[in-house]
Design a protein around this motif. Sequence first.
Motif, short mmCIF file in Angstrom:
data_model
loop_
_atom_site.label_atom_id
_atom_site.label_comp_id
_atom_site.label_asym_id
_atom_site.label_seq_id
_atom_site.Cartn_x
_atom_site.Cartn_y
_atom_site.Cartn_z
N ASP A 85 0.78 -1.24 0.00
CA ASP A 85 0.00 0.00 0.00
C ASP A 85 0.81 1.29 0.00
OD1 ASP A 85 -2.24 -1.66 0.25
OD2 ASP A 85 -1.92 -1.78 2.40
N ARG A 86 2.09 1.22 0.29
CA ARG A 86 2.84 2.47 0.39
C ARG A 86 4.17 2.37 -0.35
NH1 ARG A 86 3.15 2.67 6.33
NH2 ARG A 86 2.72 0.49 5.92
N ASN A 87 4.59 3.50 -0.87
CA ASN A 87 5.86 3.50 -1.61
C ASN A 87 7.03 3.81 -0.67
OD1 ASN A 87 5.90 6.24 -1.21
ND2 ASN A 87 5.55 6.79 -3.34
N ARG A 88 8.21 3.91 -1.24
CA ARG A 88 9.41 4.02 -0.41
C ARG A 88 9.45 5.32 0.39
NH1 ARG A 88 13.58 3.39 -5.35
NH2 ARG A 88 11.77 2.43 -6.27
N ILE A 89 8.82 6.36 -0.14
CA ILE A 89 8.82 7.63 0.59
C ILE A 89 7.97 7.50 1.85
CG2 ILE A 89 8.22 10.08 0.43
CD1 ILE A 89 8.51 9.83 -2.61
N ALA A 90 6.77 6.96 1.69
CA ALA A 90 5.87 6.81 2.83
C ALA A 90 6.45 5.86 3.88
CB ALA A 90 4.52 6.29 2.34
N ILE A 91 7.00 4.75 3.41
CA ILE A 91 7.44 3.73 4.36
C ILE A 91 8.63 4.22 5.19
CG2 ILE A 91 8.52 1.46 4.57
CD1 ILE A 91 6.74 0.48 2.32
N GLN A 92 9.60 4.85 4.55
CA GLN A 92 10.77 5.30 5.32
C GLN A 92 10.37 6.34 6.36
OE1 GLN A 92 14.64 5.57 2.89
NE2 GLN A 92 13.09 5.38 1.30
N GLY A 93 9.42 7.19 5.99
CA GLY A 93 8.92 8.18 6.96
C GLY A 93 8.20 7.52 8.12
N ASP A 94 7.36 6.54 7.80
CA ASP A 94 6.62 5.84 8.86
C ASP A 94 7.56 5.09 9.81
OD1 ASP A 94 4.14 6.69 8.15
OD2 ASP A 94 3.54 4.86 7.11
N VAL A 95 8.65 4.57 9.25
CA VAL A 95 9.59 3.84 10.11
C VAL A 95 10.16 4.78 11.18
CG1 VAL A 95 11.90 2.81 10.11
CG2 VAL A 95 10.19 2.01 8.49
N LEU A 96 10.50 6.01 10.76
CA LEU A 96 11.01 6.96 11.75
C LEU A 96 9.92 7.34 12.75
CD1 LEU A 96 13.28 9.49 9.82
CD2 LEU A 96 13.89 7.39 11.03
N GLY A 97 8.72 7.56 12.23
CA GLY A 97 7.60 7.92 13.10
C GLY A 97 7.33 6.84 14.14
N ALA A 98 7.31 5.60 13.68
CA ALA A 98 7.04 4.49 14.59
C ALA A 98 8.14 4.40 15.64
CB ALA A 98 6.95 3.18 13.80
N ALA A 99 9.39 4.52 15.20
CA ALA A 99 10.50 4.41 16.15
C ALA A 99 10.41 5.53 17.19
CB ALA A 99 11.84 4.46 15.42
N ALA A 100 10.02 6.73 16.75
CA ALA A 100 9.89 7.85 17.68
C ALA A 100 8.78 7.59 18.69
CB ALA A 100 9.61 9.14 16.91
N MET A 101 7.76 6.85 18.27
CA MET A 101 6.66 6.52 19.20
C MET A 101 7.04 5.38 20.14
SD MET A 101 4.18 8.59 18.67
CE MET A 101 3.05 7.79 19.78
N GLY A 102 8.23 4.84 19.98
CA GLY A 102 8.68 3.79 20.90
C GLY A 102 8.58 2.39 20.36
N VAL A 103 8.20 2.25 19.09
CA VAL A 103 8.13 0.92 18.50
C VAL A 103 9.56 0.38 18.33
CG1 VAL A 103 7.48 -0.37 16.43
CG2 VAL A 103 5.97 1.41 17.32
N ARG A 104 9.77 -0.88 18.69
CA ARG A 104 11.13 -1.44 18.66
C ARG A 104 11.26 -2.65 17.74
NH1 ARG A 104 12.20 2.56 19.80
NH2 ARG A 104 12.77 3.57 21.74
N ASN A 105 10.14 -3.22 17.33
CA ASN A 105 10.19 -4.38 16.44
C ASN A 105 9.40 -4.08 15.18
OD1 ASN A 105 11.24 -6.10 18.71
ND2 ASN A 105 9.17 -5.75 19.46
N VAL A 106 9.95 -4.48 14.04
CA VAL A 106 9.25 -4.28 12.78
C VAL A 106 9.23 -5.60 12.03
CG1 VAL A 106 9.42 -3.17 10.53
CG2 VAL A 106 9.90 -1.86 12.56
N LEU A 107 8.10 -5.90 11.39
CA LEU A 107 8.02 -7.09 10.55
C LEU A 107 7.79 -6.64 9.11
CD1 LEU A 107 7.85 -10.27 10.58
CD2 LEU A 107 5.38 -9.98 10.51
N CYS A 108 8.73 -7.01 8.23
CA CYS A 108 8.67 -6.58 6.83
C CYS A 108 7.98 -7.65 5.98
CB CYS A 108 10.07 -6.35 6.29
SG CYS A 108 10.95 -5.09 7.19
#
Lengths: 330, 193
Positions: A102-125
């Motif tokens: 659903d999202r391209n590379r611009i959206a995803i890289q931004g969301d990754v930073l946003g999630a990490a800032a919110m305290g998310v520590r695990n990501v599943l790709c």
Amino acid sequence: MNTYLPNDDLPKHEPLEPGLISGSRLERVLKAGKFAVTAELNPPDSADPDDVYEAARPLGEVADALNATDASGANCHMSSIGICSLLTRAGYGTVYQISCRDRNRIAIQGDVLGAAAMGVRNVLCLTGDGVGAGDQPGAKPVFDFDSLSLLRTIRTMRDDGVFLSGRKIKTPPRLFLGAAENPCIEPHDWRPIRLGKKIDAGADFIQTNYVFDMPVFENFMRRVRDLGFDKRVFILVGVGPLASAKAARWMRSNVPGIHIPDSVIDRMEKAKKPAEEGKRICIELIQQIRGIEGVSGIHVMAYRREHQVSEIVLESGILKGRAVSDKARL
Amino acid sequence: MYRIRLFSVRHARAFEWIYKRVENMMVLMDPVFAKIGYNRVEKPIALLERGVKGLLFDCQMCGQCVLSSTGMSCPMNCPKQLRNGPCGGVRPGGYCEVKPQMKCVWCQAWEGADRMRENTRIHDVLPPVDRRLQGSSSWLRVSREKAAELRESRNAGKTAVAKAFSEARKIEPATAPLVPEPKNAVDREVRKT
Ligand code: SF4
Ligand code: SF4
């Protein structure tokens, strides 16, 4: 009052102990050599945070982290990043799932930073199911990344501190990187090698799709051990209770990538109380999986059967020796 | 055509050999192309490439060919356009999740790769496609990339991709190009006319 203060509930960016990448509870449990449990949360079709907390409650007491799905099956629900933000604030460990659909590379890289800032520590790709499988088949499929290029990109953001554009990231995200695997479907011969490819791309842990077929899974793990991959990545095996033979058949033909052998469906068919039998089968599978060398934990996906998760995990005995209470909390 | 595409994968080893020759030839031609100007050869060569590869592999002209790393099965025919497949939705018998009548492009790719001499190239992680290059000649890109002395690229974006996917950069340089692109290779509007 118009004061904007930083939210004190959020985890701070403090130095980590050596040997840790993200400091998440899941990472700590796995690296301590304990058998980990993750559970998939059923995302609400709602804008009410209480619906998220309610969905998390029955899972939180036995799971080290909760997976927030990203429109899985191409069906629209509350977003993964929204759920992770809420649950992280409430003290749960979360796994932020990212699908490439659903999202391209611009959206995803931004969301990754946003999630990490919110305290998310695990990501599943994840690659993600095709849009045709879901409730909005007319949508435009994106697939700018695939799961592997996504893994490599987030690893680059984390370890090299740059976006894929080369631009510098002031404070890189600290993330424990996960990938999915589907050991029981074709091409069987290549699945273990593709797992290796995911490790090379950056995976620290793997969560598999449902495993109902033990002989096929054991073959897969034998290959994985021969290749030495179990030493390089933590593998959490997907399990879940079936509701009835009918539901199992429906899943098998309608949900992409699910393999359920006839023997399991037969057993469900013959059972007087199918829901109980589904639970029994799940517990037996967990106990067998627990005995396989190279497996580091389980990932419980109990869609609409969340109420059974605690019982299943506790009755299987895999948490013996570990204190049980509020386990998903950080 | 679907049938020819399957044929090409079945004969991946032969095509690997032929492809290598074509590639070497293109690299040898680099001085000639450079002399005429890459910009001027872009359109005719792209046309030729489209014709030949369209017939044999159902080529979609992504501009960053990876056939020799994907068992001669073109990944752009995967409905999800994965560059590192297969996905987790493959149907029994090796059919595609999205188009159930079609053999999964990536199951084909792994089978094709198994027949090839360099059968481990498929193990390397490929970068995402650079969508600007759609429609341009991958042959010329390979020729530029392989032949040109690899000057440190000034373009940070290109360097970051090449570094993040360094294995792919080595085996399939067109997937993470460093050499400056001639105008006709990146300007889609010009290519259309
Ligand atoms: S990988 Fe790209 S250039 Fe190669 S055959 Fe496929 S579409 Fe054409
Ligand atoms: S099944 Fe194969 S061809 Fe179909 S979307 Fe998945 S990887 Fe692509």
